[in-house]
Design an enzyme around this catalytic site. Structure first.
Site, short mmCIF file in Angstrom:
data_model
loop_
_atom_site.label_atom_id
_atom_site.label_comp_id
_atom_site.label_asym_id
_atom_site.label_seq_id
_atom_site.Cartn_x
_atom_site.Cartn_y
_atom_site.Cartn_z
CE LYS A 1 7.22 -2.31 3.90
NZ LYS A 1 7.01 -2.29 2.07
CB SER B 1 7.70 -2.59 -1.25
OG SER B 1 6.40 -2.12 -0.10
#
Length: 604
Positions: free
Chosen positions: A198, A401
Site C-alpha cells: 500500500k 481499493s
C-alpha cells in the site's frame, strides 16, 4: 447639488442599470431558447448519406460518465467538450454496423486526449465487429501517442500526417517523492497503513520508490505492456523484434529516416500511408463521392447518434438496471463524476425497490476513496441481493481499493484484461507542523480534561496514545476489508491475505487469482445479469442521479458546442494535465480518516 437631487439622480441611475440588466437577461434567454429550438429541430434533420462515411472523432478524455458540469474544467482551450462518453462511441459504431447507409468508418483521433487501455479494448471490440461485417475502417491523426495508436490499430488502414509520428514508449509509474522537502519545511507526516504494497503515501515519507512498490508495479505494468504489444503486432502483422527495436531504439530509428518521424513509422509498418488532410478528403470521396457543399459524403457521429436515438423511445420496462460508479468514493451526496456513499446507495436502493428491475449491473471506474462510504454502498448492494436480485459488476479501467470493496460481494465480477484492481489495503495520515511553527516563534499550550483532549491538532506533536489508537482503527479496517473480500469471493481470510497487502493486479492476474470471475465487456456483463435473473432478453436501462436545471442547461450548452473557450489552449492543457492528480485531495472526507484508495492506479 442638493441631497434630494442626489438621491433622485442615483435613483434614476439605478433604474437605468436595472433596466439594462433585465433587457440583457431577456436577450440571453431569447438567444438560448432560439438555440435550443434550433438544436431540437436539427436532431431530426440529420441526413445520413447513402454509402457515406461515419466520422468517429472522440474529443478530450473518453469517460464512463460525464463529470458534474463545471464550465472551467469542462471546456478545453479549443472550446470543445473535454469529455466523450465511451458508450456513445460504442453505440455509434454498432448502429453503423447494421446501417446499410454507412460504408466506411473514419476514426479521427487528433482531438482525443486519453481513453485508457481498458476502455480502448472495449471500443476496439465494437470496431472489430464493424470490420467483420465487411465494412472498412480508416484511422487518421496528425500524431499518434500510445493511447491513440492502440485504438487505431483496429483500422484496416492507418494514415498519418507528414508532420506527425507514432510515439511508443511503454508503460511506467513515475512519482515525485517529497520526504526531503517535507523535512525542510519541518512538517512531521504521520502515516498509518496496513499492507506492504500500500504505497499511496510513500511520496510523503520516502525519497524513492520502495522495493515492495517497485515489485508490485512491475507486476501489472509488464503484463499490460505485453498485451499492448501483442495486440499491435497481431493487427499490423509486424515482427515482435521490429516493434521492440522501434520502441527501445527510437534514436537509431529516427537517424535511419533522417529525423522524419512519419517516414520512420511507415518504414516499420506502423502506418500505411502519409497523407495531408486534403488528400484524406480525396481518398474518402473516391469511395463515397462528394456532397453538394464540397465535402465527401459523411455524417458526424454525434449527429448520427442523436438521430438514431431520437427515433428510439427509452425502454422503462427493461429488466436489467445499469448504474455507473465513476470517480473517487467520498462520504455523503456527490454529483456525477464522483461517487458519494449516500447518493450511490440511494440509486442502488431505487433498483431494489423497483419491482420491474430484476437484476443490477454496476459499472465501476474508481480507484477507491473513503472506507466508510465504501461500506455504506456495499451494505446497500447486499440488501439488493437479499431481495433476490442478482448483482453483477463490470470493471472499467479501475476498480481498486474502495472500488474493489464495493465489487467483492457481486454474484459475478467481469473485468477487462487491462483493468487495474485489487489494492486491498487501508491507510490514513496526519501531518503536524509544530516544529515549523516553533521556528516562526509560534508556541502552543493549553489544558484538557483527559489524556488525549486537545492532542489531535496539527500544531502539536502527535500523542503516542492517539497514534496507537489510529493504527488500531486502521488495522481493524483492514481486517474488515479482508473479511468483505473473503465472504464475497467465497474464500477464507487466510486465502485472501497473500493477494491483499495493498497490491494492485491487472484484470488478467485478478482473474487467475479469483478476484475476478470473467474477462469481458460491459455488454457481456449485462447479458450475464439478465441470464442470472432468468430474463429472456438483455435489454437494460441506466439509473442516474437527477440533475439540477442549471446542470442540465450547462451540459446542453457544452454538448452543443455553443460555449466559447475560457482560457488560452496552452494554459488549459496545463491545467487539465494537473487536474486528475489533484482533484481527489479536497474530497477525501472519510469521517474516521480511513481510506481504501489507490492514487497510483492510473490506467495506461
Amino acid at each position: 447639488m442638493s441631497d434630494a437631487n442626489k438621491r433622485g439622480f442615483f435613483s434614476r441611475l439605478g433604474n437605468v442599470l436595472d433596466g439594462v440588466r433585465r433587457w440583457t437577461l431577456n436577450l440571453f434567454f431569447l438567444v438560448f431558447i432560439g438555440l435550443l429550438l434550433f438544436n431540437i429541430v436539427n436532431a431530426f434533420r440529420v441526413e445520413v448519406p447513402n454509402g457515406g462515411v461515419l466520422v468517429l472523432a472522440p474529443e478530450g478524455v473518453v469517460v464512463e460518465q460525464y463529470t458534474a458540469v463545471d464550465a472551467f474544467t469542462q471546456i478545453s482551450g479549443s472550446g470543445l467538450p473535454i469529455e466523450t462518453l465511451l458508450q456513445d462511441l460504442i453505440d455509434s459504431v454498432d448502429y453503423a454496423r447494421e446501417d446499410s447507409s454507412i460504408q466506411v468508418l473514419l476514426l479521427l483521433l487528433d482531438d482525443m486526449q486519453h481513453i485508457g487501455m481498458a476502455r480502448s479494448l472495449e471500443l476496439s471490440d465494437a470496431l472489430r465487429r464493424f470490420r467483420e461485417s465487411g465494412k472498412q475502417i480508416v484511422a487518421m491523426s496528425g500524431h499518434y501517442d500510445q493511447d491513440k495508436y492502440l485504438l487505431a490499430s483496429e483500422a484496416d488502414q492507418i494514415l498519418l500526417h507528414n508532420m506527425g509520428g507514432v510515439s511508443l514508449e511503454g508503460f511506467a509509474v513515475v512519482r515525485n517523492y517529497l520526504s526531503d522537502a517535507i523535512d525542510k519545511l519541518k512538517v512531521n507526516f504521520h502515516v498509518f497503513k496496513v499492507g506492504s504494497y500500500k504505497s499511496a503515501l510513500e511520496p510523503f515519507i520516502r525519497n524513492d520508490m520502495s522495493p515492495e512498490a517497485r515489485e508490485a508495479n512491475r507486476g501489472w505494468l509488464e503484463p499490460l505492456w505485453d498485451l499492448y504489444r501483442d495486440r499491435v503486432v497481431e493487427r499490423r502483422n509486424i515482427a515482435v523484434k521490429d516493434f521492440n527495436y522501434y520502441v527501445n531504439h527510437i534514436d537509431r530509428v529516427l537517424a535511419g529516416s533522417g529525423g522524419d518521424a512519419a517516414q520512420a513509422a511507415l518504414d516499420y509498418g506502423l502506418v500505411d500511408g502519409i497523407v495531408s488532410r486534403p488528400r484524406l478528403s480525396e481518398m474518402m470521396a473516391e469511395q463515397v463521392g462528394w456532397d453538394k457543399d464540397g465535402y465527401f459524403n459523411q455524417v458526424y457521429y454525434k449527429h448520427y447518434l442523436r438521430f438514431k436515438r431520437g427515433i428510439t423511445l427509452p425502454d422503462d420496462t427493461a429488466g436489467v438496471a445499469l448504474i455507473v460508479a465513476s470517480g473517487n468514493i467520498v462520504d455523503g451526496e456527490r454529483p456525477a463524476g464522483s461517487i458519494g456513499g449516500d447518493s450511490l446507495a440511494r440509486l442502488v436502493r431505487t433498483a431494489r425497490l423497483d419491482e420491474s428491475v430484476k437484476a443490477l449491473v454496476l459499472r465501476i471506474d474508481s480507484g477507491g476513496g473513503s472506507a466508510f462510504a465504501s461500506e455504506i454502498i456495499r451494505a446497500e448492494l447486499e440488501a439488493l441481493q437479499q431481495a433476490g436480485k442478482p448483482y453483477v459488476v463490470s470493471m472499467s479501467s479501475l476498480a481498486a481499493s474502495g472500488g474493489y470493496w464495493i465489487a467483492a460481494g457481486a454474484d459475478e465480477i467481469w473485468a477487462s484484461p487491462a483493468t487495474l484492481t485489487g489494492s486491498i489495503g487501508i491507510f490514513g495520515a496526519f501531518p503536524t507542523v509544530e516544529e515549523l511553527l516553533a521556528d516562526l516563534g509560534v508556541n502552543t499550550d493549553g489544558v484538557g480534561t483527559s489524556a488525549v483532549a486537545g492532542k489531535l491538532r496539527v500544531d502539536r506533536p502527535l500523542d503516542p496514545i492517539v497514534a496507537r489508537s489510529i493504527q488500531s482503527s486502521i488495522d481493524n479496517g483492514y481486517r474488515r476489508f479482508i473479511n468483505v473480500v473473503a465472504e464475497g469471493r467465497g474464500k477464507l481470510p487466510e486465502q485472501v491475505e497473500p493477494i491483499a497487502e495493498g497490491r494492485v493486479w491487472s484484470g488478467m492476474d485478478a482473474h487467475e487469482l479469483g478476484l475476478v470471475d470473467k474477462l469481458g465487456t460491459l455488454e457481456q456483463a449485462i447479458q450475464s445479469a439478465a441470464k442470472l435473473a432468468g430474463l429472456s432478453d438483455s435489454r437494460h436501462r441506466e439509473l442516474r442521479l437527477p440533475m439540477s436545471p442549471e446542470e442540465e442547461l450547462m451540459r446542453w450548452i457544452l454538448s452543443s458546442g455553443v460555449a466559447a473557450p475560457l482560457l488560452p489552449q496552452s494554459l488549459s492543457a496545463l491545467i487539465q494535465q494537473w487536474l486528475p492528480a489533484t482533484a481527489a485531495l479536497p474530497t477525501l472526507n472519510d469521517p474516521r480518516g480511513m481510506y481504501a484508495y489507490c492514487p497510483v492506479c492510473v490506467s495506461p
